[in-house]
Design an enzyme around this catalytic site. Sequence first.
Site, mmCIF file in Angstrom:
data_model
loop_
_atom_site.group_PDB
_atom_site.id
_atom_site.type_symbol
_atom_site.label_atom_id
_atom_site.label_comp_id
_atom_site.label_asym_id
_atom_site.label_seq_id
_atom_site.Cartn_x
_atom_site.Cartn_y
_atom_site.Cartn_z
ATOM 1 N N ARG A 86 -18.456 34.152 -47.147
ATOM 2 C CA ARG A 86 -17.708 33.922 -45.764
ATOM 3 C C ARG A 86 -18.544 32.997 -44.889
ATOM 4 N NH1 ARG A 86 -17.164 40.005 -46.690
ATOM 5 N NH2 ARG A 86 -14.809 40.376 -46.323
ATOM 6 N N ARG A 112 -15.738 30.343 -49.521
ATOM 7 C CA ARG A 112 -14.466 30.228 -48.766
ATOM 8 C C ARG A 112 -14.599 29.706 -47.536
ATOM 9 N NH1 ARG A 112 -12.218 35.835 -46.573
ATOM 10 N NH2 ARG A 112 -13.857 35.519 -44.900
ATOM 11 N N GLU A 133 -3.920 37.607 -49.239
ATOM 12 C CA GLU A 133 -4.020 38.696 -48.067
ATOM 13 C C GLU A 133 -2.868 38.814 -47.308
ATOM 14 O OE1 GLU A 133 -7.895 37.657 -46.230
ATOM 15 O OE2 GLU A 133 -7.419 35.401 -46.248
ATOM 16 N N ASN A 178 -8.670 43.972 -47.500
ATOM 17 C CA ASN A 178 -8.783 44.098 -45.965
ATOM 18 C C ASN A 178 -7.502 43.577 -45.239
ATOM 19 O OD1 ASN A 178 -10.953 45.011 -47.036
ATOM 20 N ND2 ASN A 178 -12.178 42.975 -46.295
ATOM 21 N N ASP A 179 -7.242 42.230 -45.447
ATOM 22 C CA ASP A 179 -6.099 41.689 -44.465
ATOM 23 C C ASP A 179 -4.846 42.301 -45.212
ATOM 24 O OD1 ASP A 179 -7.174 40.468 -42.388
ATOM 25 O OD2 ASP A 179 -8.186 38.918 -43.536
ATOM 26 N N ARG A 205 -6.897 46.080 -38.131
ATOM 27 C CA ARG A 205 -8.252 46.843 -38.880
ATOM 28 C C ARG A 205 -9.250 46.903 -37.921
ATOM 29 N NH1 ARG A 205 -9.767 41.604 -42.436
ATOM 30 N NH2 ARG A 205 -11.944 42.103 -42.599
ATOM 31 N N CYS A 229 -11.709 41.001 -53.641
ATOM 32 C CA CYS A 229 -12.968 40.685 -52.923
ATOM 33 C C CYS A 229 -12.920 41.272 -51.683
ATOM 34 C CB CYS A 229 -13.351 38.997 -52.675
ATOM 35 S SG CYS A 229 -11.950 38.436 -51.673
HETATM 36 C C1 PEP Z 1 -10.086 40.444 -46.920
HETATM 37 O O1 PEP Z 1 -9.210 40.239 -45.938
HETATM 38 O O2 PEP Z 1 -10.091 41.378 -47.766
HETATM 39 C C2 PEP Z 1 -11.211 39.608 -47.074
HETATM 40 C C3 PEP Z 1 -11.874 39.720 -48.267
HETATM 41 O O3 PEP Z 1 -11.588 38.708 -46.195
HETATM 42 P P1 PEP Z 1 -12.166 38.985 -44.844
HETATM 43 O O4 PEP Z 1 -12.574 40.656 -44.926
HETATM 44 O O5 PEP Z 1 -13.245 38.348 -44.566
HETATM 45 O O6 PEP Z 1 -11.187 38.968 -43.816
HETATM 46 MG MG MG Z 2 -9.479 38.212 -45.075
#
Ligand code: PEP
Ligand code: MG
Length: 575
Positions: A301, A337, A436, A459-460, A470, A507
């Site tokens: 990241r 990334r 995502e 996550n997104d 989130r 991821c």
């Molecule tokens: C996600 O969104 O799952 C991701 C891996 O990226 P980040 O958590 O950095 O937004």
């Molecule tokens: Mg993300």
Amino acid sequence: MNFVLHGSPVSAGITIGYAHLVSSARLEVAHYEIPAAAVDSEIERFDAALERVRGELRELTGHIPADAPAEFSAFVDLHRMILDDSTLSEVPRDLIRSEHCNAEWALVRQMAGLVEQFDAIEDPYLRERKADVRQVVERVLKALLGHPGPTPSQTSDEQKLIIVAHDLSPADMILFKQHQFGGFVTDLGGVTSHTAILARSLGIPAIVGLHLARHMIRENDLLIVDGLQGVLIVAPDPAVLGEYQLRQSQLELERQKLRRLRSTPATTLDGAPIELHANIELPQDVEDAREAGAQGIGLFRTEFLFMNRRSLPSEDEQFEAYRDVVAAMRGLPVTIRTLDIGADKALDGGTGDAGPNPALGLRAIRYCLAEPHIFLAQLRAILRASQFGRVRLLIPMLAHAHEIEQSLALLRQAQASLAEAHVPYDRGIEVGGMIEIPAAALALPMFMRKLNFLSIGTNDLIQYTLAIDRTDDTVAHLYDPLHPAVLHLVAHTIQSANRAGMAIAVCGEMAGDLTFTRLLLGFGLRNFSMHPAQLLAVKERILRTSLADLKALSARVLRSADGTRTRELIAKLNS
Ligand code: PEP
Ligand code: MG
């Protein structure tokens, strides 16, 4: 007083230590007493913070472009004057000495007096200058935050400090990363906020969403943080303390046992090899990845290189950071990334103008395409690092075909400029896209035609599928990775990529959560990327799993429309 608070568990483990109340570099700060012997070093800490901010302001002056409006340099000069005014630079030192209070408190107390004087000024222009006073004080607080002062509890290794804050930004967490804290607890925040992800990457117990912790806990209170259950016990009685100390040593034993699996290949009972990669935020995290035996970096990241600073890292600085990671991984793949700035990851640590709805705003690739010079510098730095090992480039938050095309066009431009300057780079570099945003998961052929690999950011994906921020603890209970819509999108993406022969990984945090390991394997996932701290536990689960047993059950999970039934099926899958 003995009491218990409940929040959302962020990172497994138990820690026992003393509360250290901090502000998130905003203007609410803790007040605590400094022992007489530590007064001089507290004043030194204050002076060092002032010096650091002087340096930042000098650097800022040196970077003002020739064509910048005159107001800009006037504003920096004004901040330098405010900083050097004795009200802020001298009086807090006297307060620390006479009242034995911490530097943050002395500074903010002085600021309050100064702001009151501004309020009394008639000239509206001058009156508004109190905002500049606040900004200067915030800068000094931030510098102090990176260098927490001594507290009475910091007396031995066993007596760990636990950070108690109302809220912490990801940028604040990066500052804390440099110190050895025993744990973190905050009033706000969701479990997949970037702040929580960073706490998890530190491998220390943390709880978010505790609501009133910062208000109810006093400096130096004894705390038990149960990061497994999300339980915070304040001033525990001896029996409870003994029980948790026992559990803590059991967990440590389990961790030691897991370490033996470091170089064992992650293979299921029926012989299928599974790839386990690591997520990192800063170049130094690569050590943890190697120690956990990761087969590569599945997600670097890079935005964290851009935080806690006033100017952007240059192409050369970025190149060096990427090259160090690539070299340290010795030929193993490193997925870098591109900048995912915006939403909760603001460039200036959270004080910038984030737009009306930051998570839906100018974030990640949208930001990079709007600021092509920033993007190009990063692409060139990544390409230059690619000759030192195996680099893969990953683009976040793609939703539109034209975003993919524009990104690839800028990549070609970066490649051409390097070729022209005879700078070597890997001409076969693979380019992947994060899946995502639900639109991306539903329009996969568009991605598969133009890219070399995919990585699901759960996550997104969950945030945008369920329309819940989130980072917002008030809706944290609605953040559900097992929602049928989420599972459908995840399974559909994995299966479509597998059918098309396209490399696919997960991821997001689901990849490192043992609850989902078997489910994701059952959906067909063979490549997981997660925080190094989770990797060996996931490996152990894989070693005890037979793929043949998973297919039917995971298909049933996917068909289930009833939450309770879904959880029963997951429990069966994991038994
Ligand atoms: C996600 O969104 O799952 C991701 C891996 O990226 P980040 O958590 O950095 O937004
Ligand atoms: Mg993300």
